[in-house]
Design a protein around this motif. Structure first.
Motif, PDB file in Angstrom:
ATOM      1  N   VAL A   1       0.863  -0.909  -0.246  1.00 19.93           N
ATOM      2  CA  VAL A   1      -0.103   0.320   0.072  1.00 19.93           C
ATOM      3  C   VAL A   1       0.759   1.488   0.087  1.00 19.93           C
ATOM      4  O   VAL A   1       0.722   2.193  -0.768  1.00 19.93           O
ATOM      5  N   ILE A   2       2.087   1.133   1.145  1.00 23.51           N
ATOM      6  CA  ILE A   2       3.117   2.548   0.754  1.00 23.51           C
ATOM      7  C   ILE A   2       3.597   3.054  -0.143  1.00 23.51           C
ATOM      8  O   ILE A   2       3.784   3.865  -0.842  1.00 23.51           O
ATOM      9  N   ALA A   3       4.050   0.971  -1.521  1.00 23.96           N
ATOM     10  CA  ALA A   3       4.388   1.596  -2.064  1.00 23.96           C
ATOM     11  C   ALA A   3       3.911   2.252  -3.341  1.00 23.96           C
ATOM     12  O   ALA A   3       4.393   3.149  -4.252  1.00 23.96           O
ATOM     13  N   ILE A   4       2.533   1.950  -3.289  1.00 22.40           N
ATOM     14  CA  ILE A   4       1.268   2.354  -4.561  1.00 22.40           C
ATOM     15  C   ILE A   4       1.353   3.574  -4.093  1.00 22.40           C
ATOM     16  O   ILE A   4       1.193   3.948  -5.244  1.00 22.40           O
ATOM     17  N   ALA A   5       0.818   4.055  -2.792  1.00 22.43           N
ATOM     18  CA  ALA A   5       0.982   5.273  -2.622  1.00 22.43           C
ATOM     19  C   ALA A   5       1.862   6.225  -2.503  1.00 22.43           C
ATOM     20  O   ALA A   5       1.311   7.772  -3.223  1.00 22.43           O
ATOM     21  N   ASN A   6       3.361   6.170  -2.671  1.00 22.48           N
ATOM     22  CA  ASN A   6       4.453   6.624  -2.952  1.00 22.48           C
ATOM     23  C   ASN A   6       4.724   6.569  -4.465  1.00 22.48           C
ATOM     24  O   ASN A   6       5.778   6.716  -5.267  1.00 22.48           O
ATOM     25  N   ARG A   7       3.841   5.719  -5.279  1.00 29.33           N
ATOM     26  CA  ARG A   7       4.470   5.356  -6.700  1.00 29.33           C
ATOM     27  C   ARG A   7       5.568   4.915  -6.475  1.00 29.33           C
ATOM     28  O   ARG A   7       6.610   5.385  -7.978  1.00 29.33           O
ATOM     29  N   GLU A   8       6.184   3.901  -6.164  1.00 32.38           N
ATOM     30  CA  GLU A   8       7.512   2.949  -6.432  1.00 32.38           C
ATOM     31  C   GLU A   8       6.640   1.789  -6.990  1.00 32.38           C
ATOM     32  O   GLU A   8       6.137   1.296  -6.953  1.00 32.38           O
TER      33      GLU A   8
END
Length: 261
Positions: free
Chosen positions: A127-134
């Motif tokens: 979720v954090i990766a998607i939210a930060n466009r990683e």
């Protein structure tokens, strides 16, 4: 361990689910509390280091919260699982006193119970990766490998600590202190690249380093575990050595467990 799991897989699952559910049964918000403290810890450290101390991740084009969380999530699992396994024989003393019960199941039960929460936090990393466009790549599949590494390391250490704590109750406090020191001694909040190359090997002696960096290799560095053959071989030599010692200590002390409980 594999033989014990195969023979008692249904009992292990039932005990783990019961352990997980009863842990928060008496509170109004129940399982919600299992996630509050880790999330608050991550957010607190993130705010202090990124906004207060103006820290930046050692890897360019990677958000600090994502870099930081990939180190904290496996550490939470390791520390929580080791604490739980260390005290498992004391917590389940009524089962230890039963001759017919295989008490080698108890460390596995505690690890599995802690694993339920860890799997949710692995989902949080996505979720954090998607939210930060990683970018999420095929390398993330090896998180399963590093998770297995963490489970076996905790099991090996836990067989030692859970056996000794029955005869030396202060060990529980010592484990807590060591884990507090380990949070800062292990490159979780900071990166090992800030250490001169000649001294980085000292940090890598810590087997937890292999797991922490493994999670970051899976999500951020895009590197397979077999690309580091020396570090991988060292980790497994240390872990399997601890597992052998744990089995010896557990078997030597097992006949006296019921007497000291």
């Amino acid at each position: 361990m594999i033989r014990v799991i195969k023979r008692n897989k249904e009992m292990i699952w039932d005990l783990a689910v019961n352990d997980f559910s009863t842990k928060y049964a008496g509170s109004a918000f129940g399982i919600f509390w299992a996630f509050v403290q880790p999330v608050i810890t991550i957010v607190m450290y993130w705010c202090v280091f990124q906004f207060g101390l103006k820290s930046t991740p050692p890897i360019q084009n990677v958000s600090y919260i994502f870099w930081f969380a990939t180190g904290m999530v496996p550490w939470f699992f390791f520390s929580d699982a080791l604490n739980a396994v260390t005290n498992c024989l004391i917590e389940y003393s009524y089962l230890v006193k039963k001759v017919v019960f295989d008490i080698e199941l108890l460390p596995i039960v505690k690890i599995l119970s802690t694993l339920f929460i860890h799997l949710v936090f692995i989902g949080l990393l996505f979720v954090i990766a998607i939210a930060n466009r990683e970018e999420i790549t095929i390398y993330v599949v090896q998180v399963l490998y590093y998770l297995i590494c963490a489970v076996i390391l905790v099991y090996a250490l836990g067989k030692i600590t859970s056996s000794i704590i029955l005869f030396f109750r202060d060990l529980g406090q010592i484990v807590n202190i060591v884990l507090q020191i380990g949070l800062w001694a292990t490159p979780i909040i900071w990166s090992y690249v800030i250490i001169p190359d000649n001294y980085q090997w000292i940090v890598k002696l810590n087997p937890v380093f292999y797991i922490i960096e493994g999670y970051r290799d899976s999500f951020i560095n895009k590197q397979w575990f077999f690309e580091q053959p020396v570090l991988t071989a060292y980790f497994w030599c240390v872990t399997l050595g601890m597992l052998c010692i744990g089995n010896i200590v557990f078997k030597k002390m097992r006949p006296h467990f019921a007497d000291v409980l």
